[in-house]
Design a protein around this motif. Structure first.
Motif, mmCIF file in Angstrom:
data_model
loop_
_atom_site.group_PDB
_atom_site.id
_atom_site.type_symbol
_atom_site.label_atom_id
_atom_site.label_comp_id
_atom_site.label_asym_id
_atom_site.label_seq_id
_atom_site.Cartn_x
_atom_site.Cartn_y
_atom_site.Cartn_z
ATOM 1 N N ARG A 163 0.871 -1.276 0.099
ATOM 2 C CA ARG A 163 0.032 0.128 0.125
ATOM 3 C C ARG A 163 1.024 1.129 0.022
ATOM 4 O O ARG A 163 0.544 2.315 0.489
ATOM 5 C CB ARG A 163 -1.040 -0.098 1.231
ATOM 6 N N LYS A 208 9.459 -7.923 -0.691
ATOM 7 C CA LYS A 208 9.864 -9.084 0.189
ATOM 8 C C LYS A 208 10.437 -10.366 -0.870
ATOM 9 O O LYS A 208 9.365 -10.894 -1.519
ATOM 10 C CB LYS A 208 9.058 -9.782 1.125
ATOM 11 N N VAL A 266 6.047 -6.843 -8.784
ATOM 12 C CA VAL A 266 6.704 -5.669 -8.984
ATOM 13 C C VAL A 266 8.159 -5.663 -8.308
ATOM 14 O O VAL A 266 9.038 -4.895 -8.294
ATOM 15 C CB VAL A 266 5.821 -4.351 -8.253
ATOM 16 N N ILE A 319 11.808 -5.862 -6.714
ATOM 17 C CA ILE A 319 13.134 -6.153 -7.352
ATOM 18 C C ILE A 319 14.311 -6.181 -6.336
ATOM 19 O O ILE A 319 14.263 -5.299 -5.512
ATOM 20 C CB ILE A 319 13.189 -5.366 -8.463
HETATM 21 P P1 NAD Z 1 7.510 -0.190 0.612
HETATM 22 O O1 NAD Z 1 8.485 -0.607 1.144
HETATM 23 O O2 NAD Z 1 7.217 1.393 0.374
HETATM 24 O O3 NAD Z 1 6.189 -0.886 0.560
HETATM 25 C C1 NAD Z 1 5.710 -2.161 0.966
HETATM 26 C C2 NAD Z 1 4.355 -2.475 0.936
HETATM 27 O O4 NAD Z 1 4.375 -3.973 1.240
HETATM 28 C C3 NAD Z 1 3.875 -1.875 2.377
HETATM 29 O O5 NAD Z 1 2.731 -1.323 1.999
HETATM 30 C C4 NAD Z 1 3.555 -3.118 3.294
HETATM 31 O O6 NAD Z 1 2.870 -3.008 4.142
HETATM 32 C C5 NAD Z 1 3.533 -4.144 2.338
HETATM 33 N N1 NAD Z 1 4.041 -5.533 2.960
HETATM 34 C C6 NAD Z 1 5.422 -5.641 3.294
HETATM 35 N N2 NAD Z 1 5.605 -7.025 3.730
HETATM 36 C C7 NAD Z 1 4.371 -7.580 3.607
HETATM 37 C C8 NAD Z 1 3.784 -8.733 3.597
HETATM 38 N N3 NAD Z 1 4.668 -9.737 4.416
HETATM 39 N N4 NAD Z 1 2.584 -9.161 3.465
HETATM 40 C C9 NAD Z 1 1.928 -7.987 2.990
HETATM 41 N N5 NAD Z 1 2.208 -6.925 2.570
HETATM 42 C C10 NAD Z 1 3.368 -6.600 3.011
HETATM 43 O O7 NAD Z 1 8.036 -0.521 -1.234
HETATM 44 P P2 NAD Z 1 7.479 -0.084 -2.552
HETATM 45 O O8 NAD Z 1 8.125 1.271 -2.867
HETATM 46 O O9 NAD Z 1 6.173 -0.033 -2.751
HETATM 47 O O10 NAD Z 1 8.240 -1.089 -3.397
HETATM 48 C C11 NAD Z 1 7.753 -2.486 -3.216
HETATM 49 C C12 NAD Z 1 8.757 -3.417 -4.113
HETATM 50 O O11 NAD Z 1 8.672 -2.947 -5.505
HETATM 51 C C13 NAD Z 1 10.242 -3.461 -3.536
HETATM 52 O O12 NAD Z 1 10.967 -4.489 -4.006
HETATM 53 C C14 NAD Z 1 10.751 -2.219 -4.854
HETATM 54 O O13 NAD Z 1 12.091 -2.586 -5.113
HETATM 55 C C15 NAD Z 1 9.940 -2.544 -5.980
HETATM 56 N N6 NAD Z 1 9.817 -1.387 -6.971
HETATM 57 C C16 NAD Z 1 10.018 -1.613 -8.294
HETATM 58 C C17 NAD Z 1 9.877 -0.896 -9.250
HETATM 59 C C18 NAD Z 1 10.095 -1.422 -10.549
HETATM 60 O O14 NAD Z 1 10.215 -0.223 -11.271
HETATM 61 N N7 NAD Z 1 10.249 -2.306 -10.792
HETATM 62 C C19 NAD Z 1 9.391 0.561 -8.948
HETATM 63 C C20 NAD Z 1 8.859 0.666 -7.600
HETATM 64 C C21 NAD Z 1 9.169 -0.283 -6.673
#
Ligand code: NAD
Length: 298
Positions: A166, A211, A229, A231
């Motif tokens: 979220r 994760k 998503v 990485i």
């Molecule tokens: P973030 O850490 O800001 O948010 C993670 C979210 O996942 C949080 O809302 C948290 O509540 C939820 N979460 C964490 N552990 C969980 C679990 N065990 N069960 C359910 N929900 C869980 O991260 P973000 O910025 O949203 O990025 C998420 C991932 O996407 C990261 O790996 C980041 O590197 C990757 N990302 C990739 C791109 C891309 O272009 N490929 C772009 C942005 C982010």
């Protein structure tokens, strides 16, 4: 056989369209689109991301302007730079490469970016318009995912969609975009109970938890579409080497799904492409250019 949703290929196809669009419309605008990238400090990953964005700009004909500030820079100094770029007529888009040093107030800096130039779609005005389902800059990763689904004719309307995560960067705006497209969306997070059961009900499951390998086949319904998503760079068995993986244990999940995104080469390349799209949209608006690219914006 499950279908690989090839983000790399789609991003190259879109880039070709963008390059053509710029070369035709440059004659009317009398200048190329311009994107300013602000990087603060020495975070090595940020350095790689900025370089990749710079390269992508040059592939399609966007002029990039890099501002690399030292991590000793003050909030006021960054604000001044943002203000200057807000007024610069050669700059159509601007982004603050995250993360920035903790002593700086990230959200307040993003709020200072002119919403028309906020190509990351992260300031309040653009997020507000997303909530109201009005046209505006859309954040790049979610917009890239929507394009990836649409371009493979994967239906969104009426589908049960579970988004894991979220964050303001991915989970929230993505859930809103899919809701605006009439998906039935469940947004989940680290405090969600029975995540496994909820995920198994999804026609489209999107993992953005950050994760590594969180999602195995037990989370996935037969025939579902899975979007990864996440990485992560992990150490491989050979200590000197590293390998990339996502939030999904792909080798376990692929036999069960109808379509999936690879890591790398799925969502990542689409994120950068949507940054180019947003910059060109801002340029298009400024010069009232033809809107043949509008279908790229969810
Ligand atoms: P973030 O850490 O800001 O948010 C993670 C979210 O996942 C949080 O809302 C948290 O509540 C939820 N979460 C964490 N552990 C969980 C679990 N065990 N069960 C359910 N929900 C869980 O991260 P973000 O910025 O949203 O990025 C998420 C991932 O996407 C990261 O790996 C980041 O590197 C990757 N990302 C990739 C791109 C891309 O272009 N490929 C772009 C942005 C982010």
């Amino acid at each position: 056989m499950s279908l690989k949703l090839d983000g790399k290929k789609l991003s190259l196809d879109i880039e070709e369209k963008l390059e053509n669009y710029i070369s035709i419309n440059k004659l009317i605008a009398k200048r190329s689109p311009g994107l300013a990238l602000i990087r603060i400090g020495e975070d090595p990953a940020s350095g790689v991301y900025v370089k990749n964005k710079e390269k992508a700009c040059s592939r399609v004909g966007i002029k990039s302007f890099i501002f690399h500030l030292e991590d000793t820079v003050s909030q006021k100094e960054v604000e001044k730079l943002i203000e200057k770029l807000n007024l610069d007529k050669n700059i159509d888009g601007m982004l603050l490469q995250l993360p920035i040093p903790k002593k700086l107030d990230e959200q307040s800096l993003i709020s200072n970016i002119n919403p028309e130039k906020d190509v990351d779609g992260l300031n309040e005005q653009n997020i507000g318009k997303l909530v109201k389902n009005e046209p505006a800059m859309r954040s790049c990763t979610p917009a890239g995912i929507v394009n990836l689904l649409r371009s493979h004719s994967i239906p969104i309307e009426g589908m049960k969609i579970v988004v894991i995560g979220r964050s303001l960067l991915v989970g929230k705006p993505l859930s809103l975009m899919l809701l605006n497209l009439n998906g039935t969306v469940t947004m989940t997070h680290s405090k969600t109970k029975n995540l496994n059961k909820l995920c198994r009900e999804a026609d489209i499951l999107i993992a953005a938890a950050g994760k590594p390998n969180l999602i195995d086949s037990s989370f996935v319904k037969d025939g579902a579409v899975i979007i990864d998503v996440g990485i992560h760079r992990l150490k491989s068995s050979d200590k000197n080497k590293t390998r990339l993986c996502g939030d999904v244990l792909l080798e376990d999940v692929i036999p069960k799904v109808s379509a999936y995104t690879p890591v790398p080469g799925g969502v990542g390349p689409m994120t950068v492409t949507m940054l180019l799209v947003n910059t060109i949209f801002s340029w298009q608006k400024q010069f009232s250019l033809s809107s043949t690219l509008n279908d790229l914006l969810p």
